[in-house]
Design an enzyme around this catalytic site. Structure first.
Site, mmCIF file in Angstrom:
data_model
loop_
_atom_site.group_PDB
_atom_site.id
_atom_site.type_symbol
_atom_site.label_atom_id
_atom_site.label_comp_id
_atom_site.label_asym_id
_atom_site.label_seq_id
_atom_site.Cartn_x
_atom_site.Cartn_y
_atom_site.Cartn_z
ATOM 1 N N THR A 146 9.757 -7.174 -11.995
ATOM 2 C CA THR A 146 9.809 -8.693 -11.958
ATOM 3 C C THR A 146 8.725 -8.703 -10.811
ATOM 4 O O THR A 146 8.501 -8.503 -9.682
ATOM 5 C CB THR A 146 11.043 -9.489 -11.887
ATOM 6 O OG1 THR A 146 11.216 -9.577 -12.262
ATOM 7 C CG2 THR A 146 9.965 -11.029 -12.069
ATOM 8 N N GLY A 191 0.959 -1.325 0.146
ATOM 9 C CA GLY A 191 0.091 0.087 -0.272
ATOM 10 C C GLY A 191 0.755 1.471 -0.122
ATOM 11 O O GLY A 191 0.339 1.973 -0.387
ATOM 12 N N HIS A 248 -2.257 -7.750 2.375
ATOM 13 C CA HIS A 248 -2.170 -8.496 3.671
ATOM 14 C C HIS A 248 -2.960 -7.790 4.673
ATOM 15 O O HIS A 248 -3.054 -8.452 6.234
ATOM 16 C CB HIS A 248 -0.791 -8.071 4.290
ATOM 17 C CG HIS A 248 -0.083 -6.515 4.760
ATOM 18 N ND1 HIS A 248 0.009 -6.555 6.194
ATOM 19 C CD2 HIS A 248 0.061 -5.651 4.199
ATOM 20 C CE1 HIS A 248 -0.224 -4.871 6.663
ATOM 21 N NE2 HIS A 248 -0.175 -4.468 5.281
ATOM 22 N N GLN A 291 -6.798 0.371 4.675
ATOM 23 C CA GLN A 291 -8.077 -0.474 5.991
ATOM 24 C C GLN A 291 -9.200 -0.424 5.020
ATOM 25 O O GLN A 291 -9.914 -1.155 5.859
ATOM 26 C CB GLN A 291 -7.745 1.155 7.163
ATOM 27 C CG GLN A 291 -6.819 0.993 7.566
ATOM 28 C CD GLN A 291 -6.588 -0.384 8.218
ATOM 29 O OE1 GLN A 291 -7.027 -1.014 8.732
ATOM 30 N NE2 GLN A 291 -4.960 -0.472 8.144
ATOM 31 N N CYS A 339 3.006 1.396 12.108
ATOM 32 C CA CYS A 339 3.341 1.797 11.641
ATOM 33 C C CYS A 339 4.686 2.705 12.593
ATOM 34 O O CYS A 339 5.546 3.535 12.498
ATOM 35 C CB CYS A 339 3.234 3.072 10.392
ATOM 36 S SG CYS A 339 2.851 1.748 9.249
#
Length: 391
Positions: free
Chosen positions: A240, A73, A204, A182, A328
């Site tokens: 990649t 994100g 995730h 979120q 975070c």
């Protein structure tokens, strides 16, 4: 320390759904080709990415070519903001955002302001953490090149009036980005209904793997790639492709959206029970965020006369994983910028607690939290001179 584990930090990350893992596994071992290769193994990988892109596009109500796969994100936010800003410097240098954005947006805007000559308006929020669309319109100038407002706040769970803000942006012909990280597993992601031009997601947060995200980019809206190299993602994001991760993201998003309504009903019932229980059992406690327009799984509070870190350590000793705000910034000693923007005093903001529920949580987990939290708070308060003076 108890051996029991109760995970109530799903806003930080979620466990990978076994069905998602099952879909991913072949791309680690059997279909491991590089999607840019022309031989069979490479084309199997390409087919998997194309299928995942189509699945994500269907959920977002857009075309597959409007989907860019990223690493997370934060990268999606960075690509959206920097990509639009740098490409449009000749037209203007003004960006509008809010004062409660995730740091992936806020710090990116601050860097553009400090090092690249952009001007940023950080809009205020009300006591619930909501942006007023009228403030967005007032902030627009003839130099405005981007508006970026999050869909739902990661700390207090407040849902923003994105569709209204999008209407304003469209009327002024200004690209509109929303950080929907979120919201990915809980809210409607129809980009037409939301009136957005760019939208960020991260797997995730909805039971997919870490290390893979999405940026939706509306057709006709151009950005400057910020990661250069090969011609991956239609020349918009070099690197990649993470084939297994992309397959996992699409699988997780499909599962989340297919079962969204039933999951939300269950989580709202648990969330409201949690909120009522904490407010009724712990004095001098306030709910943070909007009482109604909030994420189904988010219960966030300020608890006076305690430090958030002390609560988290006490809960961890009892086997409960929780947070005092964004994952975070959970190690930071600074009070939450979100709570300060909502007008909460710093000394109160230090006592923040975020509980975010998920698939594996049930009523017994809520009961256990309500059983142990009041004692933890009482113990911490007994050591606080501020609490002693107040009482």
């Amino acid at each position: 320390m108890t051996k029991r584990t109760v995970y109530m930090d799903h806003a930080a990350t979620t466990p990978v759904d076994p069905r998602v893992m099952e879909a991913m596994l072949p791309y680690f071992t059997e279909r491991y080709g590089n999607a840019s290769s022309v031989y069979r193994l490479g084309q199997e990988a390409r087919k998997a990415i194309d299928g995942a892109r189509a699945d994500v596009a269907q959920i977002l109500n857009c075309t597959p070519r409007e989907i860019i796969f990223t690493s997370c994100g934060s990268e999606s936010d960075n690509l959206a903001i920097r990509g639009i800003a740098f490409l449009n410097q000749g037209k203007g240098n003004h960006i509008i955002t809010s004062s409660i954005e995730h740091h992936a947006v806020g710090h990116t805007c601050e860097q553009l302001e400090k090092h690249f000559g952009f001007q940023v308006t950080y809009l205020p929020v009300d006591k619930y953490g909501r942006v007023d669309p009228a403030d967005v319109e007032k902030a627009i100038t003839d130099k405005t090149i981007l508006i970026t407002i999050m869909y739902a706040n990661n700390e207090v769970g407040t849902i923003e009036p994105i569709a209204q803000i999008g209407e304003i942006a469209r009327a002024h012909k200004i690209p509109f980005h929303t950080d929907a990280v979120q919201a990915g597993g809980a809210l409607d992601l129809d980009v037409e209904a939301l009136n957005v031009d760019l939208l960020s997601l991260s797997a995730h947060k909805f039971y997919g793997p870490k290390g893979v995200g999405v940026l939706y980019l509306r057709r006709g809206v151009r950005l400057l790639p910020t990661q250069t190299g090969g011609a991956h993602e239609l020349n918009r994001r070099a690197g990649t492709e993470n084939v297994a991760g992309i397959v996992g993201l699409a699988t997780a998003l499909k599962l989340a959206q297919e079962h969204r309504e039933e999951n939300n009903r269950r989580l709202i019932a648990l969330r409201d029970r949690l909120i009522e229980g904490i407010l009724s059992s712990i004095p001098d406690t306030q709910l943070t965020g909007h009482p109604k327009e909030r994420l189904p799984n988010n219960a966030s509070f300020t608890i006076n006369y305690v430090e958030g870190e002390g609560m988290l350590l006490g809960l961890d000793m009892m086997g409960i994983a929780a947070s005092s705000g964004s994952a975070c910034t959970s190690a930071s000693l600074e009070p939450s910028h979100v709570l300060l923007a909502m007008g909460i005093p710093p000394e109160v903001a230090h006592g923040s607690l975020r509980l975010t529920l998920g698939h594996e949580n049930g009523g017994e987990d809520v009961d256990y939290l309500l059983e142990v939290l009041p004692g933890i708070v009482e113990r911490l308060r007994s050591m606080s001179p501020l609490y002693t003076a107040a009482s």
